[in-house]
Motif scaffolding. Structure first.
Motif, PDB file in Angstrom:
ATOM      1  N   THR A  34      -5.153  29.442 -51.458  1.00 51.86           N
ATOM      2  CA  THR A  34      -4.412  28.202 -51.151  1.00 51.86           C
ATOM      3  C   THR A  34      -4.900  27.999 -49.773  1.00 51.86           C
ATOM      4  O   THR A  34      -5.094  28.584 -48.739  1.00 51.86           O
ATOM      5  CB  THR A  34      -3.001  28.364 -51.231  1.00 51.86           C
ATOM      6  N   PHE A  35      -4.669  26.608 -49.571  1.00 53.83           N
ATOM      7  CA  PHE A  35      -5.224  25.914 -48.112  1.00 53.83           C
ATOM      8  C   PHE A  35      -3.647  25.813 -47.543  1.00 53.83           C
ATOM      9  O   PHE A  35      -3.106  24.571 -48.300  1.00 53.83           O
ATOM     10  CB  PHE A  35      -6.220  24.765 -48.198  1.00 53.83           C
ATOM     11  N   THR A  36      -3.138  26.295 -46.644  1.00 53.77           N
ATOM     12  CA  THR A  36      -1.951  26.228 -46.065  1.00 53.77           C
ATOM     13  C   THR A  36      -1.994  25.553 -44.892  1.00 53.77           C
ATOM     14  O   THR A  36      -2.550  26.138 -43.909  1.00 53.77           O
ATOM     15  CB  THR A  36      -1.067  27.336 -45.983  1.00 53.77           C
ATOM     16  N   SER A  37      -1.172  24.516 -44.351  1.00 52.37           N
ATOM     17  CA  SER A  37      -1.012  23.840 -43.202  1.00 52.37           C
ATOM     18  C   SER A  37       0.228  24.327 -42.606  1.00 52.37           C
ATOM     19  O   SER A  37       1.333  24.130 -43.138  1.00 52.37           O
ATOM     20  CB  SER A  37      -1.198  22.531 -42.876  1.00 52.37           C
ATOM     21  N   VAL A  38       0.259  24.660 -41.271  1.00 51.95           N
ATOM     22  CA  VAL A  38       1.582  24.760 -40.538  1.00 51.95           C
ATOM     23  C   VAL A  38       1.845  23.975 -39.456  1.00 51.95           C
ATOM     24  O   VAL A  38       0.875  23.709 -38.563  1.00 51.95           O
ATOM     25  CB  VAL A  38       1.672  26.307 -39.858  1.00 51.95           C
ATOM     26  N   ILE A  39       2.731  23.000 -39.652  1.00 51.77           N
ATOM     27  CA  ILE A  39       2.992  21.836 -38.648  1.00 51.77           C
ATOM     28  C   ILE A  39       4.316  22.238 -37.761  1.00 51.77           C
ATOM     29  O   ILE A  39       5.174  22.964 -38.334  1.00 51.77           O
ATOM     30  CB  ILE A  39       3.038  20.531 -39.176  1.00 51.77           C
ATOM     31  N   GLY A  40       4.419  21.485 -36.546  1.00 47.70           N
ATOM     32  CA  GLY A  40       5.848  21.720 -35.785  1.00 47.70           C
ATOM     33  C   GLY A  40       5.377  21.565 -34.597  1.00 47.70           C
ATOM     34  O   GLY A  40       4.334  21.535 -33.942  1.00 47.70           O
ATOM     35  N   ARG A  41       6.180  20.984 -33.777  1.00 48.50           N
ATOM     36  CA  ARG A  41       6.314  20.822 -32.093  1.00 48.50           C
ATOM     37  C   ARG A  41       5.441  22.110 -31.297  1.00 48.50           C
ATOM     38  O   ARG A  41       5.629  23.249 -32.007  1.00 48.50           O
ATOM     39  CB  ARG A  41       7.438  20.550 -31.533  1.00 48.50           C
ATOM     40  N   THR A  42       5.211  21.805 -30.285  1.00 46.46           N
ATOM     41  CA  THR A  42       4.652  23.010 -29.295  1.00 46.46           C
ATOM     42  C   THR A  42       5.791  24.025 -29.211  1.00 46.46           C
ATOM     43  O   THR A  42       6.859  23.424 -28.880  1.00 46.46           O
ATOM     44  CB  THR A  42       3.956  22.548 -27.948  1.00 46.46           C
ATOM     45  N   GLY A  43       5.569  25.026 -29.415  1.00 44.10           N
ATOM     46  CA  GLY A  43       6.663  26.224 -29.066  1.00 44.10           C
ATOM     47  C   GLY A  43       7.662  26.170 -30.228  1.00 44.10           C
ATOM     48  O   GLY A  43       8.646  26.882 -30.124  1.00 44.10           O
ATOM     49  N   SER A  44       7.265  25.827 -31.335  1.00 40.04           N
ATOM     50  CA  SER A  44       8.207  25.796 -32.688  1.00 40.04           C
ATOM     51  C   SER A  44       7.885  27.125 -33.389  1.00 40.04           C
ATOM     52  O   SER A  44       8.765  27.497 -34.423  1.00 40.04           O
ATOM     53  CB  SER A  44       7.861  24.651 -33.601  1.00 40.04           C
ATOM     54  N   GLY A  45       6.854  27.963 -32.761  1.00 40.08           N
ATOM     55  CA  GLY A  45       6.757  29.091 -33.420  1.00 40.08           C
ATOM     56  C   GLY A  45       5.603  29.382 -34.277  1.00 40.08           C
ATOM     57  O   GLY A  45       5.311  30.311 -35.000  1.00 40.08           O
ATOM     58  N   LYS A  46       4.666  28.207 -34.580  1.00 34.55           N
ATOM     59  CA  LYS A  46       3.613  28.058 -35.385  1.00 34.55           C
ATOM     60  C   LYS A  46       2.695  29.333 -34.980  1.00 34.55           C
ATOM     61  O   LYS A  46       2.241  30.038 -35.792  1.00 34.55           O
ATOM     62  CB  LYS A  46       2.974  26.886 -35.438  1.00 34.55           C
TER      63      LYS A  46
END
Lengths: 287, 267, 281
Positions: A34-46
């Motif tokens: 699978t191709f998974t993207s992780v999104i979130g603000r800077t500092g969100s833990g990505k």
């Protein structure tokens, strides 16, 4: 490889005055190929989350399974070392890790670390440099003589040379010009599709890329996995995303504005330009 | 692993020590260190320790912040102590073995040195913990001004130090990042012989140097663009204010010094 | 002539050790108060051009760069030119000199020998103007990328420059940092009427300017209002730039024979226009 996080938490500098929770109680399964993207603000833990997947960090609580590997806080460095080969990691601005005298030797660094002979490593390096589009005339040059875009590609080849099954990408297009960004993303997409064993995990701020390439998108905020699903699922929760300081692809934003203004039903889960155009044409044609 | 370094780690606060003029703090530290080695009289030592405790309380910084800094120094201190145990041959023997003899003089000498080092480290970290690096360098620059007349480039030296301090956190972050990136490519910093481990740092050091040069270049251009042309004709945004408390503190440390000299000469 | 803050005439330039020209016969005149975006892909010469504007690079015999009436070739003028034309660079980590925000904002003023009393006022003014109030004593490594760049802009603004140059100042920021910086630049332009020159490869950002200059291989290949530039398909392709989504959408809709007039260029306008079309159908 399947990747599974079971109640994973991580804390930076535990037991010091600088202790800081990075991610808390993450539960998620990424199916094989699978191709998974992780999104979130800077500092969100990505970034912390993806570094747990290739064993650069260990969970403080919970466990991760990556294929045959299981990682808990007790896992030995030896085992993590093996895991890092299976799960390759391209950091932000990967060109900052180049150090060898020639590009070829720099790319061969990884495979040699993992016990390949010099000849085998060189062969792999040549192959991967070709995958990333670095011409043979540059192989013997110093990595520091290349242009920014070429350095980026050479550094990526250095990770691909480990022949990983999971490729983790931490904002791989940061700082490139639009053409460069598109080319690199296409390259990763091709790499992913050319073998059914491969998976990609992409950490990105670019919603267009997340929408265009992913099977699944994880949304993180304050160290927690807020929600996840297909691009259609995730981006249909526009208001929640806005609250987390995130946006939706421009095509969706446009269609939802058009829907709101006209007061008509419009399917807004359109990510490609042509799909958006077709949606608008059918919107005009309806009635 | 690099997060443990506390050099230049300023902890904001409003204590008496925080408010002191950096010049006064540096002068006090200088007096403290110099005179600590003047006398070995117990009364003087008690005074020195009391001063350290007093300053420590006045600074109001939790003890755990010192622990980190002391951890590395503790090694050096214990090493010095042990060295003295074996090397100093004074006083009656305390412990005799076929291999070596430990004398009471060694124990007291070792303890003296260790204690001196310990209180110096605490005193010095007290200053870095309560003074911003820029104040510290400002203070140094001002104190060294007389040497400027002798051709010492005091402004440049202080400025270089300020920039170095400013970039320590950035470089530590960068180093941690490069280490991780090379680990992701199978570099191994924890296994193998010492030589192998030292060699493993080459792939970290080269990119770090390359990046630092790039930073230095960028910074030089940015400074030029902002009209930097050395210390001449420059005004200062930070001005240091000498307050009564500073005079009091320096006087206190001067008295301590005088007492040291007194115990040395007359008792 | 007196109405232009930037006058670049016949500027060509070659870096030492390089065979190709980084700039080829560039001519550019910018009137006071305009916001110009210089765009082009990486290596098109746009950042080199910026370095001529505040005398970090000096033209050789033929070319000339004149900023607010001062020629950068005159050595005695350079410090004054740098005061008139303040510059913010790409990497947020590599341009903060001082250990705290306020010290850094003061850096340029210190260099210019501004008296202490005035300096304190101007530093605080600039900090407030860029929305950094409360962060005066923060160290650089405890700021976000957007905050660092705003601090850099505050340092520039404190010099009361006539021209503010942003050399890819947003390219290393995350979307929220980028939005912060652009927002502040727009405010500055509205409240101070400052001339602004942004170097960027992001056409969404360039679209906010009054004028776009397109560069490719050291040459200016396009110059006009955003609307004029976006209309030129071939030009953008040649410069390897990516049109803003909305412009691309309009073009594709026209291909499908949806009638969209020239003056429609923004999201808002297109939504309204499509709704109107829908009603008349």
């Amino acid at each position: 490889m399947q990747i599974k996080a079971n109640n994973v938490s991580h804390v930076y500098m535990p037991g010091t005055p600088f202790e800081k929770a990075a991610i808390s109680n993450v539960n998620v399964t990424l199916p094989p190929h699978t191709f998974t993207s992780v999104i979130g603000r800077t500092g969100s833990g990505k970034s912390t989350f993806v570094q747990l997947i290739n064993g650069l960090l260990k969970p403080v609580e919970g466990s991760l399974t990556v294929g045959d590997f299981t990682i808990t806080k007790h896992t030995k460095q030896r085992e993590l070392y093996e895991l890092r080969r299976k799960a390759g990691m391209v950091f932000q601005y990967p060109e900052h890790q180049l150090f060898e005298e020639t590009i070829l030797r720099d790319v061969a660094f990884g495979p040699e670390n993992y016990g390949m002979t010099a000849a085998e490593a060189e062969k792999t390096a040549r192959e991967q440099l070709a995958v990333t589009g670095i011409g043979e005339n540059l192989f013997e040059r110093s990595p520091f003589e290349l242009s920014g875009g070429q350095m980026r590609r050479a550094a990526i080849a250095g990770v691909l040379a480990l022949e990983p099954q999971v490729l983790i990408l931490d904002e791989p297009t940061a700082g490139l010009d639009p053409q460069g960004q598109e080319d690199i993303m296409k390259m990763f997409n091709e790499w992913f599709h050319s073998d059914k064993q491969r998976s990609v995990i992409l950490v990105t701020h670019n919603m267009e890329d997340a929408a265009a390439y992913s099977d699944q998108i994880l949304v993180m905020d304050s160290g927690r996995l807020q929600f996840y699903g297909t691009p259609g699922d995730v981006f249909s929760r526009q208001e929640e995303l806005m609250k987390l300081g995130l946006s939706v692809p421009e095509s969706m934003r446009f269609l939802s504005k058009l829907g709101a203004k006209s007061g008509r039903e419009i399917t807004i889960e359109r990510f490609r330009l042509q799909d958006t155009v077709n949606e608008i044409v059918s919107f005009l044609g309806k009635d | 692993m690099l997060d443990n370094v506390i050099i230049g780690q300023y902890i904001p606060g409003k204590s008496l020590i925080h408010k002191m003029d950096p010049r006064a703090k540096l002068l006090c530290l200088l007096l403290f260190i110099v005179f600590l080695f003047v006398s070995r009289h117990p009364a003087f030592f008690i005074l020195a320790i009391s001063l350290t405790v007093l300053t420590f309380i006045a600074a109001g910084i939790p003890f755990r912040f010192y622990l980190k800094g002391i951890r590395i120094i503790a090694l050096i201190i214990s090493f010095t102590f042990i060295l003295h145990l074996f090397v100093t041959r004074e006083g009656p023997p305390l412990l005799e073995t076929p291999l070596f003899t430990i004398y009471t003089g060694g124990v007291t000498e070792g303890a003296f040195i260790a204690l001196r080092l310990l209180i110096i480290v605490i005193m010095a970290s007290l200053i870095t913990l309560t003074t911003t690096p820029v104040d510290l360098t400002d203070g140094l620059e001002k104190l060294m001004k007389p040497f400027g007349k002798l051709g010492v480039p005091t402004h440049e030296l202080a400025f270089m130090m300020a920039i170095a301090l400013r970039f320590i956190p950035t470089l530590l972050e960068e180093t941690a990042k490069i280490i991780k990136a090379q680990m992701a490519r199978g570099a191994n910093f924890t296994h193998g012989s010492l030589w192998r481990r030292i060699k493993a740092f080459v792939p970290v050091l080269i990119p770090l140097f390359v990046q630092s040069f790039k930073r230095a270049e960028d910074l030089a251009v940015a400074m030029e663009a902002r009209g930097y042309a050395g210390g001449h004709g420059r005004t200062k945004f930070r001005i240091l204010q000498w307050k009564p408390i500073d005079t009091a503190a320096v006087t206190l440390f001067a008295v301590y010094g005088a007492f040291g000299v007194y115990t040395r000469l007359f008792i | 002539m007196g109405n232009n803050i930037i006058e670049i005439n016949h500027l060509s330039f070659r870096y030492r050790h390089s065979e190709e020209l980084a700039l080829k016969n560039v001519n550019l005149h910018v009137p006071y108060g305009q916001w110009v975006a210089v765009t082009g892909h990486n290596g098109s010469g746009k950042s080199t051009l910026a370095r001529f504007l505040n005398a970090l690079l000096i033209p050789d015999a033929e070319g000339a760069v004149i900023i607010g009436g001062l020629n950068t070739k005159t050595e005695g003028c350079r410090q004054e030119i740098r005061r008139k034309a303040a510059m913010v660079f790409q990497n947020p980590d590599n341009q903060m000199v001082a250990p705290t925000v306020e010290d850094d904002v003061a850096f340029g003023l210190e260099n210019a020998g501004v008296p202490y009393e005035e300096m304190v006022i101007r530093v605080q003014e600039s900090i407030d103007k860029l929305g950094l109030t409360g962060l005066e004593k923060r160290e650089p490594h405890r700021l976000s990328g957007g905050q660092k760049q705003r601090a850099a802009i505050a340092g520039a603004v404190a010099m009361k420059p006539e021209l503010l140059i942003l050399d890819e100042a947003t390219s290393m920021l995350d979307p929220s940092g980028r939005a912060e910086v652009i927002d502040q630049v727009q405010k500055l332009r509205d409240s101070e009427n400052m001339t602004i020159l942004t170097i960027t490869h992001d056409l969404n950002e360039a679209a906010l300017a009054d004028r776009i200059v397109v560069m490719r291989e050291g040459e200016i290949i396009g110059d006009g209002t955003p609307a004029q530039i976006f209309r030129q398909e071939d030009l953008l392709k040649e410069a390897s730039l990516k049109k803003p989504f909305i412009i691309e959408l309009i073009a594709s809709l026209r291909e499908k024979e949806v009638d969209i007039p020239e003056e429609v260029t923004t999201e808002e306008e297109l939504v309204n226009h499509l709704c109107r079309l829908k009603q008349t159908m």
